[in-house]
Enzyme design. Structure first.
Site, PDB file in Angstrom:
ATOM      1  N   PRO A   2      -0.684  32.993 -76.006  1.00  0.00           N
ATOM      2  CA  PRO A   2      -0.171  34.115 -75.247  1.00  0.00           C
ATOM      3  C   PRO A   2       1.336  34.099 -75.090  1.00  0.00           C
ATOM      4  O   PRO A   2       1.943  33.027 -74.954  1.00  0.00           O
ATOM      5  CB  PRO A   2      -0.856  33.943 -73.888  1.00  0.00           C
ATOM      6  CG  PRO A   2      -1.199  32.514 -73.793  1.00  0.00           C
ATOM      7  CD  PRO A   2      -1.221  31.946 -75.137  1.00  0.00           C
ATOM      8  N   GLU A   3       1.915  35.266 -75.117  1.00  0.00           N
ATOM      9  CA  GLU A   3       3.340  35.437 -74.837  1.00  0.00           C
ATOM     10  C   GLU A   3       3.451  36.224 -73.520  1.00  0.00           C
ATOM     11  O   GLU A   3       2.457  36.392 -72.829  1.00  0.00           O
ATOM     12  CB  GLU A   3       4.024  36.158 -76.010  1.00  0.00           C
ATOM     13  CG  GLU A   3       3.774  35.436 -77.341  1.00  0.00           C
ATOM     14  CD  GLU A   3       4.413  36.100 -78.544  1.00  0.00           C
ATOM     15  OE1 GLU A   3       5.502  36.673 -78.402  1.00  0.00           O
ATOM     16  OE2 GLU A   3       3.814  36.053 -79.629  1.00  0.00           O
ATOM     17  N   ARG A 115      -7.680  24.073 -77.549  1.00  0.00           N
ATOM     18  CA  ARG A 115      -6.810  23.093 -78.216  1.00  0.00           C
ATOM     19  C   ARG A 115      -6.099  22.145 -77.257  1.00  0.00           C
ATOM     20  O   ARG A 115      -5.444  21.203 -77.697  1.00  0.00           O
ATOM     21  CB  ARG A 115      -5.788  23.841 -79.080  1.00  0.00           C
ATOM     22  CG  ARG A 115      -6.438  24.592 -80.223  1.00  0.00           C
ATOM     23  CD  ARG A 115      -5.451  25.451 -80.986  1.00  0.00           C
ATOM     24  NE  ARG A 115      -4.535  24.665 -81.793  1.00  0.00           N
ATOM     25  CZ  ARG A 115      -3.557  25.200 -82.520  1.00  0.00           C
ATOM     26  NH1 ARG A 115      -3.366  26.513 -82.511  1.00  0.00           N
ATOM     27  NH2 ARG A 115      -2.773  24.448 -83.237  1.00  0.00           N
TER      28      ARG A 115
END
Length: 291
Positions: A2-3, A115
């Site tokens: 996400p940004e 992750r």
DNA sequence: ACCCACCCCTGGGCGC
DNA sequence: TGCGCCCAGGGGTGGG
């Protein structure tokens, strides 16, 4: 993953979903998810139990929840992190790392991260601005972001313009997608040396950065897959509005030249070879091994 | 003081 | 089917 727009969607979900509530219990299922909490998982849990969440804050891609203790539950989603606010009876997600329940026994907060590049920690006295993110610059949607300072600092750098956009200590919140989209809009090549980015270029680029971030936020962010979702599990719709990112070989929406992908910074850069001319002396020798 | 390559992880997709 | 690669929206760190 996400940004800024995606993280802001999550922040809004936290503001609606957990602010004003008091923590009952915390379970850490994977120590790596709290590895940035130096005192360890037991201390992490102890600092949260019984605390009330006062608000939901964001700077760049970092989130924090000021607590009534004056500390702050601080988080980063990394590439694959999610903060979900879900009914307790909902089955656990495969990659559930941390569960936070509240004393009203209603929806719980879950940190899910495939992750484990992301993580949570409690920063002592961090309610105003957690010390662990004090090196992060203000983001371009912050009312106190200083455009003139950005332009000046950009010009002082000796690197390529995309590298500068991704430097979170110069300007925060921009990642690979919105860097490429902003550079395409500004018709600047990713490897243009920053000393050759004029003040006018910088301010124009900044305006495009703001536009693309705000447009994406209005669409709920970009969701290529199920990894990015809001706190309620909803995907964003901005993917359909991307001009270059992920469009290798497809026509540029401005000039119809095929969009190219270059390997850059161990990532991909998408750009139009006609609208975004390569600099004569690129910053990076790493070429455009196309894939 | 900078800048950059490398590393941290899991899983999906693809070629062989 | 299975293996081995490549790829993915992140940041921190150590060495040049």
């Amino acid at each position: 993953m996400p940004e800024l727009p995606e993280v802001e969607v999550v922040r809004q979900g936290l503001a609606r979903g957990v602010v004003g509530r008091r923590v009952a219990a915390v379970e850490v299922y994977h120590p790596r998810a709290v590895r940035r909490h130096a005192a360890g998982p037991v201390d992490f849990v102890a600092l949260l139990q019984g605390r009330r969440v006062e608000s939901a804050q964001r700077r760049g891609k970092y989130l924090w929840l000021p607590l009534d203790s004056g500390d702050a539950l601080t988080g980063h989603l990394g590439m694959s992190g999610q903060l979900l606010v879900v009914p307790p009876e909902k089955p656990d997600e495969t990659h559930l790392r941390v569960r936070i329940t509240f004393d009203d026994r209603r929806r719980e907060l879950r940190f899910v991260d495939q992750r484990t590049f992301g993580g949570l920690l409690v920063v002592a006295g961090g309610a105003e601005l957690p010390s662990t993110i004090s090196h992060i610059a203000r983001d371009p949607l912050d009312p106190l972001f200083d455009d003139a300072l950005f332009s000046q600092q950009l010009g002082a750098k000796r690197t390529g313009v995309k590298r500068a956009l991704l430097d979170q200590s110069l300007i925060s919140g921009i990642g690979n997608i919105y860097a490429d989209e902003s550079l395409w809009r500004a018709q600047l090549h990713y490897d243009r040396p920053t000393e050759r980015v004029t003040r006018a270029d910088a301010l124009r680029l900044l305006a495009h950065v703001r536009d693309v971030l705000q447009e994406s936020l209005a669409a709920g962010g970009t969701s290529f897959d199920a990894l990015y979702v809001s706190t309620e599990g909803v995907s964003g719709l901005f993917e359909r509005e991307l001009a270059v990112y992920g469009r290798e070989g497809e026509p540029c929406l401005r000039c119809s030249a095929p969009v190219r992908r270059a390997h850059f910074m161990n990532r991909s850069s998408y750009y139009c070879p006609r609208c975004q001319r390569a600099p004569r002396s690129p910053r990076t020798s790493a070429g455009t091994r196309s894939g």
